[in-house]
Design a protein around this motif. Structure first.
Motif, short mmCIF file in Angstrom:
data_model
loop_
_atom_site.label_atom_id
_atom_site.label_comp_id
_atom_site.label_asym_id
_atom_site.label_seq_id
_atom_site.Cartn_x
_atom_site.Cartn_y
_atom_site.Cartn_z
N TRP A 72 -5.13 7.28 4.58
CA TRP A 72 -5.58 6.12 3.46
C TRP A 72 -4.62 5.44 3.19
CZ3 TRP A 72 -10.64 5.28 2.38
CH2 TRP A 72 -11.59 6.57 2.86
N ALA A 73 -4.76 3.81 3.02
CA ALA A 73 -4.18 2.98 2.58
C ALA A 73 -4.53 2.60 1.17
CB ALA A 73 -4.05 1.74 3.22
N CYS A 80 -10.76 8.81 -2.54
CA CYS A 80 -10.86 7.59 -1.66
C CYS A 80 -12.23 7.77 -0.99
CB CYS A 80 -9.67 7.68 -0.58
SG CYS A 80 -8.10 7.39 -1.19
N ALA A 81 -12.65 8.79 -0.33
CA ALA A 81 -13.70 9.20 0.45
C ALA A 81 -15.02 8.95 -0.53
CB ALA A 81 -13.90 10.54 1.17
N GLU A 82 -14.85 9.13 -1.85
CA GLU A 82 -16.13 8.95 -2.60
C GLU A 82 -16.20 7.51 -3.42
OE1 GLU A 82 -15.12 11.61 -5.92
OE2 GLU A 82 -15.60 13.30 -4.70
N GLY A 83 -15.09 6.69 -2.80
CA GLY A 83 -15.10 5.25 -3.28
C GLY A 83 -14.42 4.92 -4.71
N ARG A 84 -13.90 6.14 -5.22
CA ARG A 84 -13.38 5.77 -6.82
C ARG A 84 -11.93 5.25 -6.67
NH1 ARG A 84 -14.01 11.15 -9.40
NH2 ARG A 84 -13.40 9.88 -11.00
N ILE A 85 -11.38 4.94 -5.73
CA ILE A 85 -10.05 4.13 -5.77
C ILE A 85 -10.27 2.75 -5.19
CG2 ILE A 85 -7.72 4.17 -4.89
CD1 ILE A 85 -7.64 7.29 -5.12
N SER A 86 -10.28 1.88 -6.16
CA SER A 86 -10.45 0.52 -5.68
C SER A 86 -9.31 -0.10 -4.80
CB SER A 86 -10.60 -0.39 -7.01
OG SER A 86 -10.90 -1.80 -6.56
N GLY A 87 -10.12 -0.51 -3.71
CA GLY A 87 -9.21 -1.14 -2.69
C GLY A 87 -8.66 -0.26 -1.63
N ALA A 88 -9.01 1.08 -1.71
CA ALA A 88 -8.49 1.85 -0.61
C ALA A 88 -9.22 1.70 0.47
CB ALA A 88 -8.49 3.21 -1.34
N TRP A 89 -8.59 1.87 1.71
CA TRP A 89 -9.41 1.78 2.82
C TRP A 89 -8.65 2.92 3.92
CZ3 TRP A 89 -6.53 -0.63 6.98
CH2 TRP A 89 -5.20 -1.36 6.47
N ARG A 90 -9.62 3.08 4.86
CA ARG A 90 -9.11 4.14 6.08
C ARG A 90 -8.23 3.37 6.87
NH1 ARG A 90 -11.36 9.57 6.50
NH2 ARG A 90 -9.69 10.45 7.96
N LEU A 91 -7.21 3.79 7.24
CA LEU A 91 -6.29 3.36 8.54
C LEU A 91 -6.14 4.45 9.48
CD1 LEU A 91 -4.52 1.11 9.44
CD2 LEU A 91 -2.85 1.90 8.22
N GLY A 92 -7.02 4.72 10.41
CA GLY A 92 -7.07 5.83 11.38
C GLY A 92 -7.47 7.03 10.59
N ASN A 93 -6.66 8.13 10.46
CA ASN A 93 -6.85 9.25 9.85
C ASN A 93 -6.03 9.12 8.77
OD1 ASN A 93 -4.43 9.64 10.71
ND2 ASN A 93 -4.94 11.80 11.63
N LYS A 96 -0.34 10.97 -0.07
CA LYS A 96 0.48 11.79 -0.37
C LYS A 96 1.54 11.10 -1.67
CE LYS A 96 4.35 14.56 1.26
NZ LYS A 96 5.17 15.14 2.41
N GLU A 97 1.75 9.88 -1.28
CA GLU A 97 2.64 9.13 -2.38
C GLU A 97 1.79 8.99 -3.51
OE1 GLU A 97 5.23 6.43 0.73
OE2 GLU A 97 3.15 5.68 0.02
N ALA A 98 0.39 8.63 -3.33
CA ALA A 98 -0.42 8.61 -4.52
C ALA A 98 -0.30 9.75 -5.34
CB ALA A 98 -1.82 7.98 -4.29
N ALA A 99 -0.38 10.96 -4.40
CA ALA A 99 -0.62 12.35 -5.10
C ALA A 99 0.73 12.65 -6.12
CB ALA A 99 -0.69 13.46 -4.24
N LEU A 100 1.86 12.26 -5.67
CA LEU A 100 3.16 12.36 -6.23
C LEU A 100 3.14 11.54 -7.43
CD1 LEU A 100 5.66 12.47 -3.34
CD2 LEU A 100 5.14 14.33 -4.94
N LYS A 101 2.63 10.32 -7.57
CA LYS A 101 2.56 9.40 -8.72
C LYS A 101 1.62 9.70 -9.69
CE LYS A 101 1.39 4.42 -9.39
NZ LYS A 101 0.80 3.20 -8.87
N TRP A 102 0.38 10.31 -9.35
CA TRP A 102 -0.33 10.70 -10.33
C TRP A 102 -0.58 12.49 -10.45
CZ3 TRP A 102 -4.72 7.99 -7.00
CH2 TRP A 102 -4.69 6.57 -7.26
N PHE A 144 0.65 -1.10 0.02
CA PHE A 144 0.14 0.01 0.00
C PHE A 144 1.00 1.41 -0.01
CE2 PHE A 144 -2.66 -3.26 1.86
CZ PHE A 144 -3.77 -3.08 1.21
N ILE A 145 0.39 2.29 -0.46
CA ILE A 145 1.13 3.51 -0.49
C ILE A 145 -0.05 4.59 0.35
CG2 ILE A 145 2.40 3.44 -2.67
CD1 ILE A 145 0.49 4.97 -4.10
N THR A 146 0.53 5.77 0.44
CA THR A 146 -0.24 6.59 1.20
C THR A 146 -0.85 7.72 0.36
OG1 THR A 146 1.52 8.42 1.50
CG2 THR A 146 1.44 6.93 3.36
#
Length: 66
Positions: A39-40, A24-37, A7-13, A3-5
């Motif tokens: 996103w994984a 992530c909150a909209e459910g548009r990234i498949s497989g993303a899940w909340r880990l505390g505060n 921030k890492e996804a933002a740099l990648k994309w 998994f990436i954070t």
């Protein structure tokens, strides 16, 4: 699975971390899940299509929908 954070996804994309969090909150990234505060996000996830933009073919010269 690795998994990436947001921030890492933002740099990648090439988008902001806040936009990644919103996707992530909209459910548009498949497989993303909340880990505390945070996103994984699966490392092999693809950037979702930006549905905020309009197709130029559907806009006339005055900027109105056809």
């Amino acid at each position: 699975m690795e998994f990436i954070t947001a921030k890492e996804a933002a740099l990648k994309w090439g988008i902001t971390p806040r936009r990644v969090q919103a996707l992530c909150a909209e459910g548009r990234i498949s497989g993303a899940w909340r880990l505390g505060n945070a996103w994984a996000i699966p490392v092999n996830s693809e950037k979702p299509r930006d549905e905020r933009t309009m197709n130029k073919d559907t806009i006339d010269d005055r900027g109105e929908d056809v």
